[in-house]
Design a protein around this motif. Structure first.
Motif, PDB file in Angstrom:
ATOM      1  N   GLN A 105      96.413 147.073  -9.221  1.00 36.94           N
ATOM      2  CA  GLN A 105      96.068 145.770  -9.781  1.00 36.94           C
ATOM      3  C   GLN A 105      95.807 144.750  -8.680  1.00 36.94           C
ATOM      4  OE1 GLN A 105      99.328 144.813 -12.555  1.00 36.94           O
ATOM      5  NE2 GLN A 105      97.766 144.400 -14.081  1.00 36.94           N
ATOM      6  N   GLU A 106      96.702 144.714  -7.687  1.00 42.59           N
ATOM      7  CA  GLU A 106      96.587 143.741  -6.604  1.00 42.59           C
ATOM      8  C   GLU A 106      95.311 143.978  -5.800  1.00 42.59           C
ATOM      9  OE1 GLU A 106      97.905 140.373  -4.663  1.00 42.59           O
ATOM     10  OE2 GLU A 106      99.066 141.392  -6.225  1.00 42.59           O
ATOM     11  N   VAL A 107      95.040 145.241  -5.487  1.00 40.76           N
ATOM     12  CA  VAL A 107      93.846 145.556  -4.690  1.00 40.76           C
ATOM     13  C   VAL A 107      92.571 145.205  -5.466  1.00 40.76           C
ATOM     14  CG1 VAL A 107      92.525 147.419  -3.619  1.00 40.76           C
ATOM     15  CG2 VAL A 107      95.004 147.350  -3.351  1.00 40.76           C
ATOM     16  N   ALA A 109      81.941 142.201  -3.813  1.00 40.14           N
ATOM     17  CA  ALA A 109      81.445 143.576  -3.759  1.00 40.14           C
ATOM     18  C   ALA A 109      80.631 143.907  -5.002  1.00 40.14           C
ATOM     19  CB  ALA A 109      82.610 144.547  -3.629  1.00 40.14           C
ATOM     20  N   SER A 110      79.764 144.908  -4.870  1.00 42.61           N
ATOM     21  CA  SER A 110      78.991 145.409  -6.011  1.00 42.61           C
ATOM     22  C   SER A 110      79.375 146.836  -6.348  1.00 42.61           C
ATOM     23  CB  SER A 110      77.491 145.339  -5.701  1.00 42.61           C
ATOM     24  OG  SER A 110      77.176 146.154  -4.576  1.00 42.61           O
ATOM     25  N   GLU A 111      80.241 147.437  -5.534  1.00 43.03           N
ATOM     26  CA  GLU A 111      80.602 148.836  -5.741  1.00 43.03           C
ATOM     27  C   GLU A 111      82.061 149.069  -5.356  1.00 43.03           C
ATOM     28  OE1 GLU A 111      79.543 152.718  -3.241  1.00 43.03           O
ATOM     29  OE2 GLU A 111      77.814 151.983  -4.394  1.00 43.03           O
ATOM     30  N   ILE A 112      82.778 149.826  -6.193  1.00 42.86           N
ATOM     31  CA  ILE A 112      84.164 150.208  -5.927  1.00 42.86           C
ATOM     32  C   ILE A 112      84.279 151.721  -6.033  1.00 42.86           C
ATOM     33  CG2 ILE A 112      86.568 150.079  -6.703  1.00 42.86           C
ATOM     34  CD1 ILE A 112      86.026 147.331  -7.804  1.00 42.86           C
ATOM     35  N   THR A 113      84.911 152.328  -5.047  1.00 50.15           N
ATOM     36  CA  THR A 113      85.203 153.758  -5.092  1.00 50.15           C
ATOM     37  C   THR A 113      86.704 153.939  -5.275  1.00 50.15           C
ATOM     38  OG1 THR A 113      83.342 154.334  -3.669  1.00 50.15           O
ATOM     39  CG2 THR A 113      85.126 155.936  -3.834  1.00 50.15           C
ATOM     40  N   PHE A 114      87.061 154.731  -6.283  1.00 51.05           N
ATOM     41  CA  PHE A 114      88.479 154.964  -6.597  1.00 51.05           C
ATOM     42  C   PHE A 114      88.697 156.462  -6.703  1.00 51.05           C
ATOM     43  CE2 PHE A 114      92.185 155.482  -9.215  1.00 51.05           C
ATOM     44  CZ  PHE A 114      93.011 154.421  -8.891  1.00 51.05           C
ATOM     45  N   LEU A 160      95.697 158.292  -2.581  1.00 54.37           N
ATOM     46  CA  LEU A 160      94.895 157.307  -3.309  1.00 54.37           C
ATOM     47  C   LEU A 160      93.967 156.604  -2.331  1.00 54.37           C
ATOM     48  CD1 LEU A 160      94.124 155.456  -5.687  1.00 54.37           C
ATOM     49  CD2 LEU A 160      96.141 154.066  -5.145  1.00 54.37           C
ATOM     50  N   LEU A 161      92.687 156.592  -2.660  1.00 55.19           N
ATOM     51  CA  LEU A 161      91.687 155.896  -1.844  1.00 55.19           C
ATOM     52  C   LEU A 161      90.988 154.864  -2.709  1.00 55.19           C
ATOM     53  CD1 LEU A 161      89.862 155.496   0.665  1.00 55.19           C
ATOM     54  CD2 LEU A 161      88.393 157.306  -0.269  1.00 55.19           C
ATOM     55  N   MET A 162      90.972 153.605  -2.230  1.00 56.37           N
ATOM     56  CA  MET A 162      90.233 152.531  -2.888  1.00 56.37           C
ATOM     57  C   MET A 162      89.388 151.838  -1.833  1.00 56.37           C
ATOM     58  SD  MET A 162      93.112 150.879  -5.463  1.00 56.37           S
ATOM     59  CE  MET A 162      94.437 150.924  -4.244  1.00 56.37           C
ATOM     60  N   SER A 163      88.094 151.772  -2.071  1.00 55.84           N
ATOM     61  CA  SER A 163      87.215 151.125  -1.101  1.00 55.84           C
ATOM     62  C   SER A 163      86.143 150.335  -1.829  1.00 55.84           C
ATOM     63  CB  SER A 163      86.574 152.168  -0.177  1.00 55.84           C
ATOM     64  OG  SER A 163      85.753 153.046  -0.905  1.00 55.84           O
ATOM     65  N   ASP A 164      85.581 149.342  -1.140  1.00 58.07           N
ATOM     66  CA  ASP A 164      84.503 148.537  -1.710  1.00 58.07           C
ATOM     67  C   ASP A 164      83.452 148.277  -0.640  1.00 58.07           C
ATOM     68  OD1 ASP A 164      84.851 145.759  -0.386  1.00 58.07           O
ATOM     69  OD2 ASP A 164      86.867 146.157  -1.141  1.00 58.07           O
ATOM     70  N   PHE A 167      91.339 151.010   1.438  1.00 58.26           N
ATOM     71  CA  PHE A 167      92.782 151.230   1.322  1.00 58.26           C
ATOM     72  C   PHE A 167      93.024 152.721   1.111  1.00 58.26           C
ATOM     73  CE2 PHE A 167      92.512 146.799   0.163  1.00 58.26           C
ATOM     74  CZ  PHE A 167      93.691 146.234   0.613  1.00 58.26           C
ATOM     75  N   ARG A 168      93.955 153.267   1.865  1.00 60.63           N
ATOM     76  CA  ARG A 168      94.393 154.656   1.626  1.00 60.63           C
ATOM     77  C   ARG A 168      95.909 154.672   1.555  1.00 60.63           C
ATOM     78  NH1 ARG A 168      92.742 159.849   1.797  1.00 60.63           N
ATOM     79  NH2 ARG A 168      90.660 159.300   2.512  1.00 60.63           N
ATOM     80  N   ILE A 169      96.427 155.269   0.490  1.00 59.99           N
ATOM     81  CA  ILE A 169      97.875 155.389   0.292  1.00 59.99           C
ATOM     82  C   ILE A 169      98.208 156.856   0.145  1.00 59.99           C
ATOM     83  CG2 ILE A 169      99.809 154.882  -1.243  1.00 59.99           C
ATOM     84  CD1 ILE A 169      98.435 152.264  -1.942  1.00 59.99           C
ATOM     85  N   GLU A 170      99.176 157.307   0.916  1.00 61.01           N
ATOM     86  CA  GLU A 170      99.656 158.694   0.815  1.00 61.01           C
ATOM     87  C   GLU A 170     101.166 158.662   0.623  1.00 61.01           C
ATOM     88  OE1 GLU A 170      98.345 160.848   4.192  1.00 61.01           O
ATOM     89  OE2 GLU A 170      96.237 160.915   3.542  1.00 61.01           O
ATOM     90  N   MET A 171     101.646 159.417  -0.343  1.00 60.18           N
ATOM     91  CA  MET A 171     103.069 159.410  -0.620  1.00 60.18           C
ATOM     92  C   MET A 171     103.539 160.804  -1.026  1.00 60.18           C
ATOM     93  SD  MET A 171     103.298 157.587  -4.391  1.00 60.18           S
ATOM     94  CE  MET A 171     105.016 158.071  -4.599  1.00 60.18           C
TER      95      MET A 171
END
Length: 261
Positions: free
Chosen positions: A179-181, A191-196, A207-211, A255-259
């Motif tokens: 939500q925050e990202v 941005a015009s594009e989001i990759t999730f 988890l990868l989130m980029s714009d 953003f990349r999150i690994e857990m």
């Protein structure tokens, strides 16, 4: 005077006793020094743990304050402004003599009230995890992304539902991070594009989130604070996850999150 054999035996005996006493003293000294060193290390670890817990607590409190400020801002900017407009229209109705003008003002007031209802529902949605209970984690995330798509963004999405590997608490914390990202993308990225992309195996979730937005200088503490990075990092720490952030002006944000799971 004793015989030479007895004297030699006594010397060896006393010499052995002396050596044993010295060895015993050496062992005692070693144990005392070791215990002192161990106590010092334990005390240092305890202090470091207390300091770490203090920082986490401070971050949580700061996160809560940021959340309250965001709610207050949403209520003031969206709900407050809309209700003020409705009040003006309602007050103006009593001075209008034309039925058509009165109907027009009433219709505009009704439209604004409808928007207020939507805004209040959105604020309540941001506060409550009910959406996860109703639609599951993957469904809740897809709803977030669909709203971005409805706003004209191109969404590239791949979700491997983590419900089987994450607890309800972990799902909620991860959802808040997302939500925050996404909120940052809407407010700051242009941005015009989001990759999730979210997938997981038997031992790790990624988890990868980029714009493709305007990006920012990640070394600017003021800019990072404005984007809620302290809140994101705090929640990432709560998950025991690793956060990697890369961005630069004109190059978008990633953003990349690994857990572990």
């Amino acid at each position: 005077m004793g015989r030479p054999g007895e004297i030699e035996f006594a010397q060896l005996l006393f010499g052995g006793i002396g050596i044993m006493v010295m060895m015993a003293l050496a062992i005692v000294i070693f144990v005392l020094l070791y215990q002192r060193k161990l106590h010092f290390q334990q005390s240092r670890l305890h202090q470091m743990e207390m300091l770490h817990q203090k920082k986490i607590l401070e971050s949580i409190v700061a996160s809560q304050e940021n959340e309250r400020e965001r709610i207050a801002r949403d209520l003031h900017d969206e709900v407050g402004a809309s209700l003020s407009a409705v009040r003006l229209f309602v007050n103006q109705i009593q001075y209008e003599k034309s039925p058509e003008e009165m109907k027009g003002l009433a219709a505009r007031s009704g439209q604004i009230i409808g928007d207020v209802v939507k805004d209040v529902r959105q604020i309540a949605h941001n506060l409550s995890p009910v959406i996860i209970e109703n639609f599951g984690f993957a469904g809740a995330v897809k709803i977030l992304l669909r709203r971005m798509e409805d706003a004209g963004m191109d969404i590239r999405c791949a979700i491997d539902d983590p419900a089987d590997v994450l607890s309800s608490y972990q799902q909620l914390v991860l959802y808040r991070i997302i939500q925050e990202v996404i909120g940052n993308v809407v407010k700051h990225a242009e941005a015009s594009e989001i990759t999730f992309d979210l997938h997981h195996g038997s031992s790790q979730l990624s988890l990868l989130m980029s714009d493709n937005g305007k990006g920012f200088d990640i070394h600017s503490s003021q800019k990072a604070a404005g984007m809620g990075m302290s809140t994101i990092r705090t929640r990432t720490d709560l998950l025991g996850a690793k956060l990697e952030l890369s961005s630069a002006p004109g190059e978008g944000t990633r953003f990349r999150i690994e857990m572990p799971v």
